[in-house]
Design an enzyme around this catalytic site. Structure first.
Site, PDB file in Angstrom:
ATOM      1  N   ASN A   1       1.011  -0.986  -0.074  1.00  0.00           N
ATOM      2  CA  ASN A   1      -0.100   0.002  -0.038  1.00  0.00           C
ATOM      3  C   ASN A   1       0.854   1.264  -0.038  1.00  0.00           C
ATOM      4  OD1 ASN A   1      -1.646   2.362   0.316  1.00  0.00           O
ATOM      5  ND2 ASN A   1      -2.443   1.142   2.539  1.00  0.00           N
TER       6      ASN A   1
ATOM      7  N   HIS B   1      -9.246   1.041   4.951  1.00  0.00           N
ATOM      8  CA  HIS B   1      -7.878   1.377   5.560  1.00  0.00           C
ATOM      9  C   HIS B   1      -8.358   2.249   6.922  1.00  0.00           C
ATOM     10  CE1 HIS B   1      -4.022   2.364   6.744  1.00  0.00           C
ATOM     11  NE2 HIS B   1      -3.724   1.291   5.924  1.00  0.00           N
TER      12      HIS B   1
ATOM     13  N   GLU C   1      -6.799   4.537   7.895  1.00  0.00           N
ATOM     14  CA  GLU C   1      -6.564   5.857   7.670  1.00  0.00           C
ATOM     15  C   GLU C   1      -7.817   6.555   7.048  1.00  0.00           C
ATOM     16  OE1 GLU C   1      -2.753   5.474   5.693  1.00  0.00           O
ATOM     17  OE2 GLU C   1      -2.037   4.832   7.861  1.00  0.00           O
TER      18      GLU C   1
ATOM     19  N   GLY D   1       2.866   1.910  11.095  1.00  0.00           N
ATOM     20  CA  GLY D   1       3.972   2.917  10.764  1.00  0.00           C
ATOM     21  C   GLY D   1       4.805   3.459  12.100  1.00  0.00           C
TER      22      GLY D   1
ATOM     23  N   SER E   1       3.745  -2.242  10.323  1.00  0.00           N
ATOM     24  CA  SER E   1       5.329  -2.607  10.418  1.00  0.00           C
ATOM     25  C   SER E   1       5.763  -3.691   9.908  1.00  0.00           C
ATOM     26  CB  SER E   1       5.485  -2.262  12.061  1.00  0.00           C
ATOM     27  OG  SER E   1       5.210  -0.727  12.253  1.00  0.00           O
TER      28      SER E   1
HETATM   29  P1  13P Z   1       3.370   0.142   7.515  1.00  0.00           P
HETATM   30  O1  13P Z   1       3.686  -1.025   7.087  1.00  0.00           O
HETATM   31  O2  13P Z   1       3.915   1.530   7.158  1.00  0.00           O
HETATM   32  O3  13P Z   1       3.324   0.099   8.926  1.00  0.00           O
HETATM   33  O4  13P Z   1       1.918   0.512   7.161  1.00  0.00           O
HETATM   34  C1  13P Z   1       0.897  -0.445   7.174  1.00  0.00           C
HETATM   35  C2  13P Z   1      -0.404  -0.094   6.480  1.00  0.00           C
HETATM   36  O5  13P Z   1      -1.094   0.742   6.848  1.00  0.00           O
HETATM   37  C3  13P Z   1      -0.574  -0.850   5.194  1.00  0.00           C
HETATM   38  O6  13P Z   1      -1.816  -0.809   4.640  1.00  0.00           O
END
Ligand code: 13P
Length: 252
Positions: free
Chosen positions: A9, A98, A100, A174, A214
């Site tokens: 992603n 997602h 977010e 993240g 992560s």
């Molecule tokens: P990270 O791998 O940067 O933690 O993000 C995970 C994510 O939200 C993938 O959709």
């Protein structure tokens, strides 16, 4: 036997030249693997989705990160991009729900379910994202929250072919923090049991459940080795071909 899925992603990253260069590098790397034992998906942002889909590739799927909620293929929905439009750009997959989107755009389970249905009805395969916040985990509500998200975000037309689930604990995204393998195993088993309740045992058995949050080359083998983990949804580490490949390579 569920085939693993390694999905990237890219989030809101990628001006045209960079995105096309990354796509070329990723496609070249993965397309050269003979009899690849897993599926690969990249989800670039909407601004470059068409450019990325137009880069020649044979074995990697290209997906969007979201589709519009309206069932209409076009119309007065400023800023929205319909599932039909995503398909028209050459994508065959999409993410929905997602964290977010759920957080910054107040997307409810009902909205996510509608988007999933629109995507499936337009022939896209969907990755529905679910996951609890740190607050919810600390309150002992992680299982309850996530199983509710599974139940209410997944439409009745979802099956093991058109739908994948991705468990992404919000606090692991993240941050460099990952749940214990025991916690991942517990959650993935609960998710599969919830799918069985809603869509039947056969669908549940075939549906892939990814882990996201992560995922790095250093922890990929362990996380992807957990029972009921059928792949990874990767954010930051999918932005460089080296780290994306290093994660995937643990599954060769
Ligand atoms: P990270 O791998 O940067 O933690 O993000 C995970 C994510 O939200 C993938 O959709």
């Amino acid at each position: 036997m569920r085939r693993k899925l390694i999905a990237g992603n890219w989030k809101m990253n990628g001006l045209k030249a960079d995105a096309v260069a990354l796509a070329k590098a990723v496609f070249e790397k993965f397309d050269s693997v003979a009899n690849c034992p897993f599926d690969v998906l990249v989800c670039p942002p909407m601004n470059v989705l068409g450019y990325v889909a137009d880069v020649p590739h044979t074995s990697v799927f290209v997906g969007a990160q979201d589709v519009a909620e309206t069932t209409k293929p076009n119309g007065a929905f400023t800023g929205d991009v319909s599932a039909a439009m995503v398909k028209d750009l050459g994508a065959t997959w999409t993410l929905v729900g997602h964290s977010e989107r759920r957080t910054y755009h107040n997307e409810t389970d009902a909205v996510v379910r509608q988007k999933t249905e629109n995507a499936i009805n337009n022939g896209l395969t969907v990755v529905i994202c679910i996951g609890e916040t740190l607050e919810e985990r600390e309150a002992g509500k992680a299982l309850e929250v996530v199983t509710r998200q599974v139940r209410e975000s997944t439409p009745a037309i979802a099956n093991a072919t058109n739908c994948v689930l991705a468990y992404e604990p919000v606090w692991a995204i993240g941050t460099g923090k990952v749940p214990t393998t025991a916690d991942v195993a517990e959650m993935h088993a609960a998710i599969r049991a919830e799918v069985a309740k809603n869509l039947g045992a056969e669908v549940a058995e075939g549906m892939r459940i990814l882990y996201g949050g992560s995922v790095k080359p250093e922890n990929a083998k362990e996380l992807l080795g957990v029972e009921n983990v059928d792949g990874a949804l990767i954010g930051g580490a999918s932005l460089k071909v080296e780290s994306f490949w290093a994660i995937a390579e643990t599954q060769l």
